[in-house]
Design an enzyme around this catalytic site. Structure first.
Site, PDB file in Angstrom:
ATOM      1  CE  LYS A   9      -1.528  -9.141   0.861  1.00  0.00           C
ATOM      2  NZ  LYS A   9      -2.979  -8.820   0.713  1.00  0.00           N
ATOM      3  CE1 TYR A  49      -2.729  -4.075  -1.742  1.00  0.00           C
ATOM      4  CE2 TYR A  49      -1.481  -3.541   0.234  1.00  0.00           C
ATOM      5  CZ  TYR A  49      -1.931  -4.465  -0.692  1.00  0.00           C
ATOM      6  OH  TYR A  49      -1.579  -5.790  -0.561  1.00  0.00           O
ATOM      7  CG  ASN A 112      -5.185 -11.769   1.196  1.00  0.00           C
ATOM      8  OD1 ASN A 112      -4.142 -11.231   1.573  1.00  0.00           O
ATOM      9  ND2 ASN A 112      -5.958 -11.263   0.267  1.00  0.00           N
ATOM     10  CG  HIS A 115       0.493  -8.016  -3.547  1.00  0.00           C
ATOM     11  ND1 HIS A 115      -0.659  -7.337  -3.888  1.00  0.00           N
ATOM     12  CD2 HIS A 115       1.411  -7.710  -4.503  1.00  0.00           C
ATOM     13  CE1 HIS A 115      -0.427  -6.642  -5.001  1.00  0.00           C
ATOM     14  NE2 HIS A 115       0.823  -6.850  -5.402  1.00  0.00           N
ATOM     15  CD  GLU A 126       1.853  -4.463  -7.586  1.00  0.00           C
ATOM     16  OE1 GLU A 126       0.657  -4.146  -7.537  1.00  0.00           O
ATOM     17  OE2 GLU A 126       2.230  -5.659  -7.536  1.00  0.00           O
TER      18      GLU A 126
HETATM   19  P1  GDP Z   1      -5.871  -9.032  -4.529  1.00  0.00           P
HETATM   20  O1  GDP Z   1      -5.374  -8.432  -5.829  1.00  0.00           O
HETATM   21  O2  GDP Z   1      -6.417 -10.419  -4.688  1.00  0.00           O
HETATM   22  O3  GDP Z   1      -4.839  -8.944  -3.424  1.00  0.00           O
HETATM   23  O4  GDP Z   1      -7.121  -8.171  -4.050  1.00  0.00           O
HETATM   24  P2  GDP Z   1      -7.431  -6.594  -4.154  1.00  0.00           P
HETATM   25  O5  GDP Z   1      -6.417  -5.907  -5.014  1.00  0.00           O
HETATM   26  O6  GDP Z   1      -8.874  -6.459  -4.507  1.00  0.00           O
HETATM   27  O7  GDP Z   1      -7.278  -6.087  -2.639  1.00  0.00           O
HETATM   28  C1  GDP Z   1      -6.031  -5.805  -2.065  1.00  0.00           C
HETATM   29  C2  GDP Z   1      -6.024  -6.359  -0.665  1.00  0.00           C
HETATM   30  O8  GDP Z   1      -6.989  -5.669   0.145  1.00  0.00           O
HETATM   31  C3  GDP Z   1      -6.426  -7.839  -0.557  1.00  0.00           C
HETATM   32  O9  GDP Z   1      -5.378  -8.724  -0.837  1.00  0.00           O
HETATM   33  C4  GDP Z   1      -6.882  -7.932   0.895  1.00  0.00           C
HETATM   34  O10 GDP Z   1      -5.755  -7.996   1.802  1.00  0.00           O
HETATM   35  C5  GDP Z   1      -7.594  -6.584   1.069  1.00  0.00           C
HETATM   36  N1  GDP Z   1      -9.018  -6.698   0.730  1.00  0.00           N
HETATM   37  C6  GDP Z   1      -9.565  -6.807  -0.500  1.00  0.00           C
HETATM   38  N2  GDP Z   1     -10.916  -6.871  -0.451  1.00  0.00           N
HETATM   39  C7  GDP Z   1     -11.239  -6.790   0.859  1.00  0.00           C
HETATM   40  C8  GDP Z   1     -12.483  -6.800   1.561  1.00  0.00           C
HETATM   41  O11 GDP Z   1     -13.566  -6.881   0.992  1.00  0.00           O
HETATM   42  N3  GDP Z   1     -12.412  -6.710   2.914  1.00  0.00           N
HETATM   43  C9  GDP Z   1     -11.228  -6.606   3.573  1.00  0.00           C
HETATM   44  N4  GDP Z   1     -11.259  -6.529   4.900  1.00  0.00           N
HETATM   45  N5  GDP Z   1     -10.037  -6.610   2.945  1.00  0.00           N
HETATM   46  C10 GDP Z   1     -10.036  -6.687   1.607  1.00  0.00           C
HETATM   47 MG    MG Z   2      -4.936  -6.448  -6.344  1.00  0.00          MG
END
Ligand code: GDP
Ligand code: MG
Length: 137
Positions: A9, A49, A112, A115, A126
């Site tokens: 990222k 997303y 973070n 991905h 994807e």
């Molecule tokens: P992942 O599968 O571990 O990447 O997590 P998710 O699919 O739930 O979320 C996609 C991305 O959205 C994450 O990798 C973060 O960059 C962002 N994200 C997820 N949850 C949060 C949150 O609670 N707050 C914020 N600011 N960003 C989030």
């Molecule tokens: Mg995810």
């Protein structure tokens, strides 16, 4: 053999962690089946997303993912999807287990670093999103 989509990222790219992250993937037994640098447009980020479009963090996530270049990789390994999720660590970099990519190179729950696909169905979608016509052989 299984394939997963990894994105390095914009936060990790801007901090110069691209090489280190790729090296860790190789050391963990993944091979690189495809790689490209991408500048996501807002539309592309929103589409990628889409599953999160009603979440409160959606707009900041789109702003973040379009804030600079990313690197998309197709990683290949037995059990690639689950193993890459383990290598990445949990979503919030502040809570990610020691030694994981997110713990080492990420910052918080948005920035973070990486991905990784979360299921075979999503990995397929994807990979196709970034790599049209790639052969998964
Ligand atoms: P992942 O599968 O571990 O990447 O997590 P998710 O699919 O739930 O979320 C996609 C991305 O959205 C994450 O990798 C973060 O960059 C962002 N994200 C997820 N949850 C949060 C949150 O609670 N707050 C914020 N600011 N960003 C989030
Ligand atoms: Mg995810």
């Amino acid at each position: 053999m299984e394939y997963t989509l990894c994105i390095i990222k914009p936060d990790a790219i801007s901090k110069g962690f691209t090489g280190k992250i790729i090296d860790e993937c190789l050391k963990a037994g993944f091979t690189i089946h495809g790689i490209r640098k991408v500048g996501l447009t807002r539309d592309q980020a929103r589409s990628f997303y889409k599953v999160h479009e009603h979440k409160p963090f959606f707009e900041p996530l789109i702003a973040f993912m379009t804030s600079g270049p990313s690197v998309a990789l197709v990683l290949k390994k037995e059990n690639a999807i689950e193993d890459f999720r383990a290598l990445m660590g949990e979503t919030d970099a502040r809570k990610a287990q020691k030694g994981t990519l997110r713990q080492k190179y990420g910052e918080d729950n948005r920035k973070n670093a990486v991905h990784g696909s979360d299921s075979p169905e999503n990995a397929k979608k994807e990979i196709a999103f970034f790599f049209a016509n790639i052969d998964l052989i």
